[in-house]
Design a protein around this motif. Sequence first.
Motif, PDB file in Angstrom:
ATOM      1  N   HIS A  56       0.788  -1.166  -0.125  1.00 50.03           N
ATOM      2  CA  HIS A  56       0.100  -0.180  -0.112  1.00 50.03           C
ATOM      3  C   HIS A  56       0.741   1.144   0.048  1.00 50.03           C
ATOM      4  CE1 HIS A  56      -3.916   1.849   0.685  1.00 50.03           C
ATOM      5  NE2 HIS A  56      -3.801   2.338   1.502  1.00 50.03           N
ATOM      6  N   ILE A  57       2.177   1.125  -0.188  1.00 49.44           N
ATOM      7  CA  ILE A  57       3.265   2.355   0.021  1.00 49.44           C
ATOM      8  C   ILE A  57       3.144   3.343  -0.774  1.00 49.44           C
ATOM      9  CG2 ILE A  57       5.370   1.311  -0.983  1.00 49.44           C
ATOM     10  CD1 ILE A  57       5.789   2.377   2.422  1.00 49.44           C
ATOM     11  N   ARG A  58       2.744   2.964  -2.141  1.00 50.69           N
ATOM     12  CA  ARG A  58       2.629   3.994  -3.210  1.00 50.69           C
ATOM     13  C   ARG A  58       1.498   3.830  -4.287  1.00 50.69           C
ATOM     14  NH1 ARG A  58       8.044   3.352  -2.250  1.00 50.69           N
ATOM     15  NH2 ARG A  58       7.898   1.406  -3.608  1.00 50.69           N
ATOM     16  N   TYR A 166       4.306  11.478   5.019  1.00 54.06           N
ATOM     17  CA  TYR A 166       3.899  10.840   3.514  1.00 54.06           C
ATOM     18  C   TYR A 166       3.637   9.434   3.898  1.00 54.06           C
ATOM     19  CZ  TYR A 166       8.624   9.418   4.255  1.00 54.06           C
ATOM     20  OH  TYR A 166       9.929   8.965   4.824  1.00 54.06           O
ATOM     21  N   CYS A 167       3.734   8.573   5.014  1.00 57.40           N
ATOM     22  CA  CYS A 167       3.948   7.346   4.874  1.00 57.40           C
ATOM     23  C   CYS A 167       2.581   6.661   5.536  1.00 57.40           C
ATOM     24  CB  CYS A 167       5.256   6.752   5.992  1.00 57.40           C
ATOM     25  SG  CYS A 167       5.524   4.873   5.850  1.00 57.40           S
ATOM     26  N   VAL A 168       2.345   5.505   5.000  1.00 56.32           N
ATOM     27  CA  VAL A 168       1.378   4.770   5.636  1.00 56.32           C
ATOM     28  C   VAL A 168       1.551   3.539   6.428  1.00 56.32           C
ATOM     29  CG1 VAL A 168       1.324   2.861   3.767  1.00 56.32           C
ATOM     30  CG2 VAL A 168      -1.006   3.873   4.442  1.00 56.32           C
ATOM     31  N   GLY A 306      20.149   4.625  -0.514  1.00 53.58           N
ATOM     32  CA  GLY A 306      19.067   5.485   0.263  1.00 53.58           C
ATOM     33  C   GLY A 306      17.874   5.442  -0.520  1.00 53.58           C
ATOM     34  N   ASP A 307      16.689   5.913   0.096  1.00 51.59           N
ATOM     35  CA  ASP A 307      15.635   5.994  -0.536  1.00 51.59           C
ATOM     36  C   ASP A 307      15.203   7.526  -0.766  1.00 51.59           C
ATOM     37  OD1 ASP A 307      15.067   3.454  -0.483  1.00 51.59           O
ATOM     38  OD2 ASP A 307      13.609   3.371   1.049  1.00 51.59           O
ATOM     39  N   PHE A 308      14.591   7.895  -1.990  1.00 54.99           N
ATOM     40  CA  PHE A 308      14.459   9.425  -2.039  1.00 54.99           C
ATOM     41  C   PHE A 308      12.943   9.466  -2.352  1.00 54.99           C
ATOM     42  CE2 PHE A 308      18.803   9.160  -2.474  1.00 54.99           C
ATOM     43  CZ  PHE A 308      19.255  10.228  -1.725  1.00 54.99           C
ATOM     44  N   ILE A 309      12.197  10.650  -2.059  1.00 54.13           N
ATOM     45  CA  ILE A 309      10.785  11.020  -2.478  1.00 54.13           C
ATOM     46  C   ILE A 309      11.045  12.122  -3.171  1.00 54.13           C
ATOM     47  CG2 ILE A 309       8.685  11.568  -2.109  1.00 54.13           C
ATOM     48  CD1 ILE A 309       8.678   9.712   0.566  1.00 54.13           C
ATOM     49  N   SER A 337      14.394   5.727  -5.672  1.00 54.92           N
ATOM     50  CA  SER A 337      13.843   6.990  -5.663  1.00 54.92           C
ATOM     51  C   SER A 337      12.546   6.948  -6.399  1.00 54.92           C
ATOM     52  CB  SER A 337      14.679   8.040  -6.542  1.00 54.92           C
ATOM     53  OG  SER A 337      14.983   7.277  -7.764  1.00 54.92           O
ATOM     54  N   PHE A 338      11.570   7.652  -5.833  1.00 55.81           N
ATOM     55  CA  PHE A 338       9.939   7.668  -5.819  1.00 55.81           C
ATOM     56  C   PHE A 338       9.355   8.988  -6.130  1.00 55.81           C
ATOM     57  CE2 PHE A 338      11.387   4.388  -2.780  1.00 55.81           C
ATOM     58  CZ  PHE A 338      11.377   3.249  -3.567  1.00 55.81           C
ATOM     59  N   LYS A 339       8.486   9.009  -6.859  1.00 57.27           N
ATOM     60  CA  LYS A 339       7.621  10.132  -6.995  1.00 57.27           C
ATOM     61  C   LYS A 339       6.753  10.035  -5.733  1.00 57.27           C
ATOM     62  CE  LYS A 339       5.934   9.219 -11.428  1.00 57.27           C
ATOM     63  NZ  LYS A 339       5.525   9.221 -12.356  1.00 57.27           N
ATOM     64  N   TYR A 340       6.525  11.314  -4.891  1.00 56.89           N
ATOM     65  CA  TYR A 340       5.548  11.390  -4.004  1.00 56.89           C
ATOM     66  C   TYR A 340       4.132  10.850  -4.311  1.00 56.89           C
ATOM     67  CZ  TYR A 340       2.225  13.030  -0.495  1.00 56.89           C
ATOM     68  OH  TYR A 340       1.087  13.141   0.271  1.00 56.89           O
TER      69      TYR A 340
HETATM   70  N1  5AD Z   1       5.174   8.252  -1.730  1.00 55.68           N
HETATM   71  C1  5AD Z   1       6.345   7.981  -2.243  1.00 55.68           C
HETATM   72  N2  5AD Z   1       7.213   7.170  -1.799  1.00 55.68           N
HETATM   73  C2  5AD Z   1       7.148   6.615  -0.576  1.00 55.68           C
HETATM   74  N3  5AD Z   1       7.597   5.960   0.380  1.00 55.68           N
HETATM   75  C3  5AD Z   1       6.944   5.816   1.457  1.00 55.68           C
HETATM   76  N4  5AD Z   1       5.738   6.380   1.563  1.00 55.68           N
HETATM   77  C4  5AD Z   1       5.885   7.091   0.102  1.00 55.68           C
HETATM   78  C5  5AD Z   1       4.745   7.809  -0.510  1.00 55.68           C
HETATM   79  N5  5AD Z   1       3.743   8.117   0.023  1.00 55.68           N
HETATM   80  C6  5AD Z   1       9.079   5.504  -0.126  1.00 55.68           C
HETATM   81  C7  5AD Z   1       9.947   5.931   1.113  1.00 55.68           C
HETATM   82  C8  5AD Z   1      10.254   4.564   1.710  1.00 55.68           C
HETATM   83  C9  5AD Z   1      10.170   3.563   0.787  1.00 55.68           C
HETATM   84  C10 5AD Z   1       9.952   2.219   1.316  1.00 55.68           C
HETATM   85  O1  5AD Z   1       9.215   4.004  -0.002  1.00 55.68           O
HETATM   86  O2  5AD Z   1      11.128   6.493   0.182  1.00 55.68           O
HETATM   87  O3  5AD Z   1      11.799   4.691   2.412  1.00 55.68           O
END
Ligand code: 5AD
Length: 440
Positions: A56-58, A166-168, A306-309, A337-340
Amino acid sequence: MSSTATSSPKTFRVKSFGCQMNVYDGERMAELLAAEGMSAAGDGDDADLVVLNTCHIREKATEKVYSDIGRLRREDGSAPMIAVAGCVAQAEGEEIMTRAPSVKVVVGPQSYHRLPEMVAEAASGKRATETDMPAEAKFAALPKRRKSAPTAFLTVQEGCDKFCTYCVVPYTRGAEISRPFSDLVEEAKLLVAGGAREITLLGQNVNAWTGEDDKGRSIGLDGLARALAADPDLKRIRYTTSHPNDMTDGLIAAHGELEKLMPFLHPVQAGSDRVLKAMNRSHTADSYLKVLDRIRAARPDIALSGDFIVGFPGETDAEFEETLRLVDAVRYAQAFSFKYSARPGTPAATMPDHVPAAVMDERLQRLQAALNRDQLAFNQGSVGKTCEVLVERKGKHPGQWLGKSPWLQSVHFAGEAEIGQMVTVKLVEAGPNSLAGQLV
Ligand code: 5AD
Ligand code: SF4
């Protein structure tokens, strides 16, 4: 709620999405179903029961679950029994039951030890939902570990109390829980007896793990790593995902002292202090860099991940540039790296100034270009080194083997070897995602 009775499933398939903790949970669910006498469906074969272990994270994780549910058909056109597990089950269990009549079981990540009885209930015609979050009942109720691949996961800690905005995870996995030391030592022993040579300790906030050792002393993740490292058949220990604020002096020192604790690290989200604060990360870019300095002093060959948003609500161009500057300063060996993505129920979802999709796309591309550049440079910098490789499987070509370097790089080489063996290899050629090696 009830529906028509189906016969008891004899074969199953577990499909896990998302993080390594879900992979671990998926393995445990498979072991649980096998212990009940069911067998895993072969590749390409129909299964009587399909467990979708969801994330469910993204993004549109939930929509993906519904489309998967719609597509699950067996060769004869009938639907298998469908169980939805994981974080989407936890977050949207009732809605799934309403929207998808073909789903017979909904089970959250803290209750999957009840899967077999729920499947039995479903087979007798009653749909079953369980999304309670009992503290620790699950692990005690699971069958003992048996066969293992050379690399195994071991969940030591679950849940998160950090509440990044941002995190579920704090909502789907609940509060932080550390599994007891003695249970972990026992599970690790069984994994090693079953063939594991590397264990990755898992937790949403793995370095927040605490426990008491067999002498009743209070210890952290470094103490656990030290205890596990005492097993001569266990060659490597990794851990993920860590939080910069929980990098204790003891854990940093352990990287310098424990040969088996692999040099790799995994935190951060952005380079701007304003964004980090809005994310509730409770550290600054500078305090993060100072943690890295201390780790590099303890273990000069540490590889950083690293993880990046990108595109957190309100992130300006200038703030995004600060993320790029952080990346330039650190030179990551590998990073995600991920889009928010707005997650319903989280504080960031209702913050103002959401960043347009096109801007997020552009930022993600620029960030990934920088990360790819550094990953290739890190791999190229490894050429000429001699290192241990843990052999994980056969490669595509005859006589070729695949394994991992201490820095988590994929390495392929030819020659005499077997799965699960540690071999010494000289790294001779680097690509963006793997290296070629020669046995020495
Ligand atoms: N949107 C984008 N990325 C997210 N992550 C967690 N929640 C979100 C979100 N709402 C990313 C973070 C975290 C990784 C597991 O997922 O970078 O470290
Ligand atoms: Fe989510 Fe933050 Fe906890 Fe990681 S530390 S699981 S990003 S709330």
